[in-house]
Design an enzyme around this catalytic site. Sequence first.
Site, short mmCIF file in Angstrom:
data_model
loop_
_atom_site.label_atom_id
_atom_site.label_comp_id
_atom_site.label_asym_id
_atom_site.label_seq_id
_atom_site.Cartn_x
_atom_site.Cartn_y
_atom_site.Cartn_z
N LYS A 165 -12.19 -1.74 6.50
CA LYS A 165 -11.41 -2.64 7.34
C LYS A 165 -11.92 -2.58 8.78
O LYS A 165 -12.22 -3.59 9.38
CB LYS A 165 -9.91 -2.29 7.30
CG LYS A 165 -9.30 -2.16 5.90
CD LYS A 165 -9.00 -3.49 5.26
CE LYS A 165 -8.55 -3.46 3.81
NZ LYS A 165 -7.79 -2.35 3.30
N TRP A 203 0.84 -1.21 0.00
CA TRP A 203 0.00 0.00 0.00
C TRP A 203 0.86 1.25 0.00
O TRP A 203 0.58 2.22 -0.71
CB TRP A 203 -0.98 -0.01 1.17
CG TRP A 203 -1.95 -1.16 1.09
CD1 TRP A 203 -2.08 -2.18 1.99
CD2 TRP A 203 -2.90 -1.43 0.04
NE1 TRP A 203 -3.06 -3.05 1.57
CE2 TRP A 203 -3.57 -2.63 0.39
CE3 TRP A 203 -3.24 -0.78 -1.14
CZ2 TRP A 203 -4.57 -3.18 -0.41
CZ3 TRP A 203 -4.24 -1.34 -1.94
CH2 TRP A 203 -4.89 -2.52 -1.57
N ASP A 248 -1.82 6.82 6.09
CA ASP A 248 -2.84 5.86 5.66
C ASP A 248 -3.16 4.97 6.85
O ASP A 248 -2.35 4.13 7.24
CB ASP A 248 -2.30 5.04 4.48
CG ASP A 248 -3.27 3.96 4.01
OD1 ASP A 248 -4.36 3.83 4.60
OD2 ASP A 248 -2.92 3.24 3.05
C1 LIG Z 1 -7.11 -1.94 1.96
C2 LIG Z 1 -6.09 -0.88 2.07
C3 LIG Z 1 -5.98 0.13 1.11
C4 LIG Z 1 -6.86 0.18 -0.13
O1 LIG Z 1 -8.09 0.67 0.21
P1 LIG Z 1 -9.23 0.93 -0.90
O2 LIG Z 1 -10.28 1.59 -0.08
O3 LIG Z 1 -9.60 -0.39 -1.46
O4 LIG Z 1 -8.67 1.83 -1.93
C5 LIG Z 1 -5.03 1.11 1.29
N1 LIG Z 1 -4.21 1.09 2.36
C6 LIG Z 1 -4.28 0.14 3.30
C7 LIG Z 1 -3.35 0.18 4.47
C8 LIG Z 1 -5.23 -0.88 3.18
O5 LIG Z 1 -5.31 -1.84 4.12
#
Ligand SMILES: *Cc1c(COP(=O)(O)O)cnc(C)c1O
Length: 355
Positions: A191, A100, A167
Amino acid sequence: MKHNFGAGPGILPHEVLKQAAEGVLNFNGTGLSILEISHRSAEFESVLNEAVSLVKELFNVPEGYSVLFMQGGASSQFALAPYNLLPDGGKAAYVETGVWANKALKEAKLFGQVEIVATAKESNYTYIPKDFTIPKDAAYIHITSNNTIYGTQMKEFFKSPIPVVCDMSSDIFSRKVDVSDFGLIYAGAQKNMGPAGVTLVIIKNDILGKVDRKIPSMFNYQVQIEGGSMYNTPPCFAIYVSMLTLRWLKAKGGVAGIEQENDAKAKALYTEIDRNPLFKGVCAVEDRSHMNVCFVVENPEHEKPFLKYCDEKGIVGIKGHRSVGGFRASIYNALPITSVHVLIDAMQEFQENNK
Ligand SMILES: *Cc1c(COP(=O)(O)O)cnc(C)c1O
């Protein structure tokens, strides 16, 4: 009964699902579905306002920050952060801790220079690099608080002379965080805080306005702030379910309460991984994630039978990501400790049967 260890979209509290189902049929006694009312109605406005207030309250968001509900997932934020914050010809710093983080820095390269100040790539991202220098001439430094695929987590954040962009998709609201350490926090909801389709953004207002480029309205944080997340039709249902999940979290004692539970769940599971001679952890012990627990079998021949064994016990979603292999048990906020014990019991029984 299923025990949902899936990495994302992940488990939601059962009572939230029941309330959401009721809202689909008859939202708050209106005789209408949450899916068919105007986003400008008083009813929906109160949902959005409550969601924003709960974020502020649960995360202790200081003055001077805005809370947004956006679309396009965390993956859009990979691009929106540099689009809004990185001046043409400027530089942004990135800590590369996994897939990511890598996708995030790839987008930043579209807008300016990227300096990777630390990487754990050489170890297939099994640890969090800690000794890095923050370049004072960068527009911001980007980090990933929890690496969903590799099972590592930053245990400590830091004070920084430049804005920290984080993030937090896979550990938002799982533990106490000092929001004032950050310029921008973003998280796809699916998540740990709601369903797919909405992305939480917490942004410090004064980091904006430093780039000259033209930014389309939908991708412009300032426009989104001024529109109160309603520049266009927001993802009403996803915001509603996130709000219900935040209410549930508040009733459980908020972030401090859930952090204790998460610590207990992680401790129980890692203790078993370390004790059981059939399994082993894959990450540096001090960086082990309390959200995504990655482990492998000592004997590769045990992998398929263990998965099958888990399946029979109603344990779902524990197959590891294809880039790591093995197993990944995601133990997000909504996963009860009883499910963790079902997995631990399965590991112990599997050991007994494979002597
Ligand atoms: C799942 C995830 C993403 C991607 O998220 P989307 O909403 O599908 O774009 C980005 N960063 C992390 C840390 C993730 O776990």
